[in-house]
Design a protein around this motif. Structure first.
Motif, mmCIF file in Angstrom:
data_model
loop_
_atom_site.group_PDB
_atom_site.id
_atom_site.type_symbol
_atom_site.label_atom_id
_atom_site.label_comp_id
_atom_site.label_asym_id
_atom_site.label_seq_id
_atom_site.Cartn_x
_atom_site.Cartn_y
_atom_site.Cartn_z
ATOM 1 N N ALA A 28 175.257 32.725 -23.861
ATOM 2 C CA ALA A 28 175.581 33.242 -22.521
ATOM 3 C C ALA A 28 174.384 33.126 -21.587
ATOM 4 N N ALA A 29 173.187 33.338 -22.118
ATOM 5 C CA ALA A 29 171.987 33.226 -21.298
ATOM 6 C C ALA A 29 171.706 31.781 -20.884
ATOM 7 N N LEU A 30 172.181 30.828 -21.670
ATOM 8 C CA LEU A 30 171.916 29.419 -21.397
ATOM 9 C C LEU A 30 173.039 28.709 -20.646
ATOM 10 N N THR A 31 174.111 29.428 -20.312
ATOM 11 C CA THR A 31 175.232 28.792 -19.612
ATOM 12 C C THR A 31 175.574 29.559 -18.339
ATOM 13 N N ARG A 32 176.294 28.891 -17.483
ATOM 14 C CA ARG A 32 176.789 29.508 -16.259
ATOM 15 C C ARG A 32 178.251 29.153 -16.113
ATOM 16 N N PRO A 33 179.136 30.010 -15.721
ATOM 17 C CA PRO A 33 178.900 31.431 -15.495
ATOM 18 C C PRO A 33 178.748 32.178 -16.817
ATOM 19 N N ILE A 34 177.992 33.220 -16.782
ATOM 20 C CA ILE A 34 177.703 34.012 -17.973
ATOM 21 C C ILE A 34 178.967 34.680 -18.506
ATOM 22 N N VAL A 35 179.850 35.093 -17.621
ATOM 23 C CA VAL A 35 181.021 35.888 -17.992
ATOM 24 C C VAL A 35 181.904 35.191 -19.030
ATOM 25 N N VAL A 36 182.098 33.899 -18.902
ATOM 26 C CA VAL A 36 182.988 33.177 -19.820
ATOM 27 C C VAL A 36 182.436 33.237 -21.239
ATOM 28 N N GLN A 37 181.160 32.912 -21.413
ATOM 29 C CA GLN A 37 180.563 32.942 -22.746
ATOM 30 C C GLN A 37 180.426 34.376 -23.251
ATOM 31 N N ALA A 38 180.159 35.316 -22.373
ATOM 32 C CA ALA A 38 180.074 36.715 -22.792
ATOM 33 C C ALA A 38 181.432 37.199 -23.312
ATOM 34 N N PHE A 39 182.505 36.792 -22.658
ATOM 35 C CA PHE A 39 183.851 37.147 -23.125
ATOM 36 C C PHE A 39 184.126 36.525 -24.487
ATOM 37 N N THR A 40 183.779 35.237 -24.659
ATOM 38 C CA THR A 40 183.962 34.563 -25.946
ATOM 39 C C THR A 40 183.204 35.294 -27.048
ATOM 40 N N THR A 41 181.972 35.672 -26.764
ATOM 41 C CA THR A 41 181.142 36.402 -27.728
ATOM 42 C C THR A 41 181.754 37.744 -28.070
ATOM 43 N N LEU A 42 182.201 38.463 -27.065
ATOM 44 C CA LEU A 42 182.800 39.776 -27.292
ATOM 45 C C LEU A 42 184.035 39.676 -28.178
ATOM 46 N N VAL A 43 184.923 38.749 -27.870
ATOM 47 C CA VAL A 43 186.158 38.599 -28.642
ATOM 48 C C VAL A 43 185.846 38.188 -30.086
ATOM 49 N N ALA A 44 184.952 37.219 -30.268
ATOM 50 C CA ALA A 44 184.615 36.759 -31.618
ATOM 51 C C ALA A 44 183.952 37.861 -32.433
ATOM 52 N N THR A 45 183.056 38.612 -31.818
ATOM 53 C CA THR A 45 182.365 39.687 -32.526
ATOM 54 C C THR A 45 183.322 40.814 -32.881
ATOM 55 N N VAL A 46 184.166 41.195 -31.946
ATOM 56 C CA VAL A 46 185.138 42.263 -32.216
ATOM 57 C C VAL A 46 186.135 41.813 -33.291
ATOM 58 N N ALA A 47 186.598 40.582 -33.213
ATOM 59 C CA ALA A 47 187.543 40.085 -34.228
ATOM 60 C C ALA A 47 186.901 40.103 -35.613
ATOM 61 N N SER A 48 185.649 39.683 -35.699
ATOM 62 C CA SER A 48 184.940 39.707 -36.986
ATOM 63 C C SER A 48 184.751 41.129 -37.486
ATOM 64 N N ALA A 49 184.375 42.024 -36.590
ATOM 65 C CA ALA A 49 184.155 43.418 -36.982
ATOM 66 C C ALA A 49 185.452 44.089 -37.416
ATOM 67 N N VAL A 50 186.523 43.838 -36.705
ATOM 68 C CA VAL A 50 187.822 44.414 -37.086
ATOM 69 C C VAL A 50 188.263 43.874 -38.439
ATOM 70 N N ALA A 51 188.085 42.570 -38.644
ATOM 71 C CA ALA A 51 188.462 41.992 -39.937
ATOM 72 C C ALA A 51 187.621 42.569 -41.066
ATOM 73 N N ALA A 52 186.329 42.789 -40.797
ATOM 74 C CA ALA A 52 185.425 43.262 -41.850
ATOM 75 C C ALA A 52 185.547 44.757 -42.103
ATOM 76 N N PHE A 53 185.686 45.530 -41.041
ATOM 77 C CA PHE A 53 185.612 46.980 -41.190
ATOM 78 C C PHE A 53 186.936 47.696 -40.970
ATOM 79 N N GLY A 54 187.888 47.033 -40.322
ATOM 80 C CA GLY A 54 189.171 47.671 -40.066
ATOM 81 C C GLY A 54 190.150 47.493 -41.206
ATOM 82 N N TYR A 55 189.929 46.466 -41.994
ATOM 83 C CA TYR A 55 190.827 46.156 -43.092
ATOM 84 C C TYR A 55 189.988 45.879 -44.338
ATOM 85 N N ASP A 56 190.604 46.010 -45.477
ATOM 86 C CA ASP A 56 189.924 45.730 -46.732
ATOM 87 C C ASP A 56 190.144 44.264 -47.079
#
Length: 120
Positions: A52-80
């Protein structure tokens, strides 16, 4: 001067690296499900923030990062689930979002930015 890595956009390389590192966690390296989840989510968040720091606009990559991180966290910690499932979720989310957002981001341009309106 645009920031490019091997003549490609940094978001593409960093998101691909995040997916590959997530895959490496799934190999039998002695990690528990929680440890693997933390590593996959953490790597996704850190490399996504750098992208996100290396691209413009920042918002698009920040959204991608947020979704990927949340999806990984939900898969890892929300379910067994196994670490392979966590990495698979992360990889699929990153791949789909990179495909969708590919035309929406560009490498950041280094150098002095104009401070005001420019005459054309």
């Amino acid at each position: 001067m645009k920031i490019l890595i091997l003549h490609r956009e940094p978001a593409l390389w960093l998101n691909a690296l995040s997916a590959v590192l997530g895959l490496l966690v799934t190999f039998n390296v002695g990690l528990t499900e929680a440890q693997a989840g933390w590593i996959v989510a953490g790597v996704s968040a850190i490399l996504g923030a750098i992208a996100a720091a290396l691209t413009r606009p920042i918002v698009v990559q920040a959204f991608t990062t947020l979704v990927a991180t949340v999806a990984s966290a939900v898969a890892a910690f929300g379910y067994d689930v196994q670490p392979t499932t966590t990495a698979a979720v992360n990889g699929v989310v990153l791949a789909v979002l990179m495909f969708i957002t590919r035309g929406q981001v560009s490498p950041r341009v280094l150098g002095r930015q104009p401070s005001g309106p420019q005459a054309v």
